[in-house]
Design an enzyme around this catalytic site. Structure first.
Site, short mmCIF file in Angstrom:
data_model
loop_
_atom_site.label_atom_id
_atom_site.label_comp_id
_atom_site.label_asym_id
_atom_site.label_seq_id
_atom_site.Cartn_x
_atom_site.Cartn_y
_atom_site.Cartn_z
N MET A 192 0.85 -1.19 0.00
CA MET A 192 0.00 0.00 0.00
C MET A 192 0.89 1.24 0.00
O MET A 192 0.46 2.33 0.41
CB MET A 192 -0.93 -0.01 1.21
CG MET A 192 -1.88 -1.22 1.19
SD MET A 192 -3.48 -0.92 1.96
CE MET A 192 -2.97 -0.50 3.62
N LEU A 217 6.51 2.91 1.88
CA LEU A 217 7.45 1.79 1.98
C LEU A 217 8.48 2.00 3.08
O LEU A 217 8.95 3.11 3.32
CB LEU A 217 8.16 1.60 0.64
CG LEU A 217 7.27 1.31 -0.56
CD1 LEU A 217 8.12 1.06 -1.80
CD2 LEU A 217 6.34 0.13 -0.30
N GLU A 236 11.69 -0.49 5.43
CA GLU A 236 12.70 -1.53 5.22
C GLU A 236 12.06 -2.93 5.14
O GLU A 236 12.62 -3.83 4.51
CB GLU A 236 13.75 -1.45 6.34
CG GLU A 236 14.89 -2.45 6.26
CD GLU A 236 15.62 -2.48 4.91
OE1 GLU A 236 15.70 -1.42 4.24
OE2 GLU A 236 16.06 -3.58 4.52
N HIS A 277 9.21 -3.69 3.51
CA HIS A 277 8.89 -3.84 2.09
C HIS A 277 10.18 -4.03 1.28
O HIS A 277 10.22 -4.84 0.34
CB HIS A 277 8.18 -2.59 1.55
CG HIS A 277 6.91 -2.24 2.24
ND1 HIS A 277 6.81 -1.19 3.12
CD2 HIS A 277 5.67 -2.80 2.17
CE1 HIS A 277 5.56 -1.11 3.56
NE2 HIS A 277 4.85 -2.07 3.02
N GLY A 318 5.24 -10.13 4.18
CA GLY A 318 6.00 -10.03 5.42
C GLY A 318 5.30 -10.72 6.57
O GLY A 318 4.07 -10.65 6.70
N GLN A 362 -2.56 -12.38 7.87
CA GLN A 362 -2.69 -12.11 6.43
C GLN A 362 -1.94 -13.18 5.63
O GLN A 362 -2.45 -13.67 4.61
CB GLN A 362 -2.13 -10.72 6.12
CG GLN A 362 -2.05 -10.42 4.64
CD GLN A 362 -1.63 -8.97 4.38
OE1 GLN A 362 -2.41 -8.06 4.56
NE2 GLN A 362 -0.38 -8.76 3.98
N SER A 367 6.45 -0.59 10.43
CA SER A 367 5.08 -0.47 9.95
C SER A 367 4.90 0.92 9.37
O SER A 367 5.44 1.90 9.90
CB SER A 367 4.10 -0.67 11.11
OG SER A 367 2.81 -0.19 10.75
N ARG A 403 2.39 2.54 9.70
CA ARG A 403 1.63 3.30 10.69
C ARG A 403 2.49 3.82 11.84
O ARG A 403 2.00 4.59 12.66
CB ARG A 403 0.48 2.43 11.23
CG ARG A 403 -0.61 2.20 10.17
CD ARG A 403 -1.85 1.56 10.76
NE ARG A 403 -2.97 1.53 9.81
CZ ARG A 403 -3.28 0.51 9.02
NH1 ARG A 403 -2.55 -0.59 9.06
NH2 ARG A 403 -4.30 0.58 8.20
#
Lengths: 281, 281
Positions: free
Chosen positions: A30, A33, A35, A37, A147, A153, A185, A187
């Site tokens: 999403m 990005l 580390e 990703h 990840g 997920q 994250s 977030r």
């Protein structure tokens, strides 16, 4: 690095690569990005002839009260990181192209989507499974990278990929952490310095519990208490010990166990987990 | 004609054909082939370089009390018909290969799956959408062929194919009928001669209503009464006038209207429909 916006163009590009004998690695993201990703992209670039990364903030996995609008969008930085990691093409579709008027189709993985994060986010995994189906159908990868921070997920995507006969290999890579232990994250950007310090209680609790398990502790109650005590200052969503494949609660550590936690820290809902496989004697 | 049982073998075969530049037409069936299926195969063989037909009685679209076990299985006859129609390969997977232990993933097309047949068969379209997704992922066709006798199924598949970004062209062909008007169906084999004669009331009612619409009648109430009167001797499941794309009930004939009926005749649940597009003046 190529940037592709259209579905048909993406599919045609991928089919051409497959037909040329190139293996395609795929990293769905999403954006925003970090580390984590980057580690997926690096692995894909190493194991495949070409790598596609998608950047799409997927509306169907956010409930109306969640942070879809606030979710960080950093497209230019993301492209720079992806290119540095060896990504061949970015797939960045428009929302209206993936969800046109009258959109009605959803993919649901029953039994795995209801526990843990599914309890406070009841439409989340349906949204994830749906958008990943759509992306798989367009990118046509040989391998897709996820990840392990998002352990539930991973379980949902593994099962869905097998069940819907995608013929795609799912590769899961370890959570990447800040030097002090905080799981990376997108977030984390929401956290103030004070909140960031508080958030460390999550990984600290999980690491303590991991040591306990390594030392032979098998009681879920005792392990969960360790994490709960450490996270006592946070607004806890859940702390649970489940089977890593079925996401069903465990009373004792057995097989491949997933110890997962979620908490709200300021505006951020953070998740983290560790997985522990009981050594076969 | 090649017969393929394995998923991976099917996908590899299809990918090879696509990469060789051959277009692939696909006719999904549950076997027990009749002239309706044959017309789809013939069209596909004409419009595509190669044609794959699948033969698989899909358990997830049958409720426990329905006729999954009794459904006619006529594999050798089916293969002969398919070969005569120009089919290049039959995909006939085993049930356990498509639905292994722990199977959990379902595709649902919301809003289109609940009316008409969805009312008495609440899991039917979920089963259809799920298996067609699986077959599309394995056969990788350019075009897929469906019969308009299953009009609601066509609407579900059209919407799903668009929504999930399959990039497959859906082609719908007219219902094939016996000389006396009965819509061809694998389930017609369940009928005794007496029941077969009674079953004609369905197509007779629909044809009368079609004449009414052609003559300018636009009231759903009047049109439905015509069909209901004709089918009065049968055990009616539903008679409805709906929009052919949204499957939402219409009070007046407008746009592309679908007049659909279902009834139990002996052991068979039979469906039929006509579609009428209001001429734009």
């Amino acid at each position: 690095m190529k940037i592709i916006r259209g579905k048909s163009e993406m599919r045609a590009w991928s089919l051409e690569r497959r037909c040329a004998g190139d293996s395609i690695g795929f990293v769905p993201t999403m954006g925003a990005l970090h580390e984590g990703h980057a580690s997926l992209m690096r692995a894909s670039a190493k194991e495949n002839r070409v790598t596609v990364a998608s950047i799409f903030v997927n509306p169907t996995q956010f409930a109306p009260h969640e942070d879809f609008n606030a979710y960080p969008r950093t497209f230019e930085d993301d492209c720079r990181i992806a290119e540095d990691m060896g990504v061949t093409a970015i797939y960045a579709p428009e929302k209206v192209s993936l969800y046109p008027d009258g959109y009605a189709t959803y993919v649901n993985v029953e039994g795995l989507s209801e526990g843990l994060c599914g309890r406070s986010r009841p439409i989340f995994f349906r949204g994830v499974a749906t958008v990943v189906t759509k992306l798989f159908n367009t990118v046509l990868p040989d391998r897709a990278y996820f990840g392990m921070k998002d352990a539930q997920q991973c379980a949902v995507i593994r099962r869905m990929t097998r069940d819907l006969d995608f013929g795609i290999e799912i590769i899961e890579l370890p959570t990447v952490r800040e030097p002090d232990g905080l799981a990376m994250s997108s977030r984390n950007r929401y956290l103030t310095p004070e909140e960031r310090a508080q958030a460390l209680a999550i990984s600290r609790g999980l690491f303590k519990a991991e040591s306990q398990m390594k030392a032979g502790e098998r009681s879920a109650e005792s392990i969960l208490k360790t994490v709960r005590d450490e996270m006592a200052g946070l607004n806890i969503d859940y702390i649970e010990l489940v089977d890593a494949d079925t996401i069903q609660p465990l009373e004792r550590v057995e097989g491949r166990a997933l110890l997962a936690a979620a908490a709200w820290v300021g505006k951020a809902r953070l998740i983290d987990n560790i997985q522990y496989e009981v050594p076969t004697s």
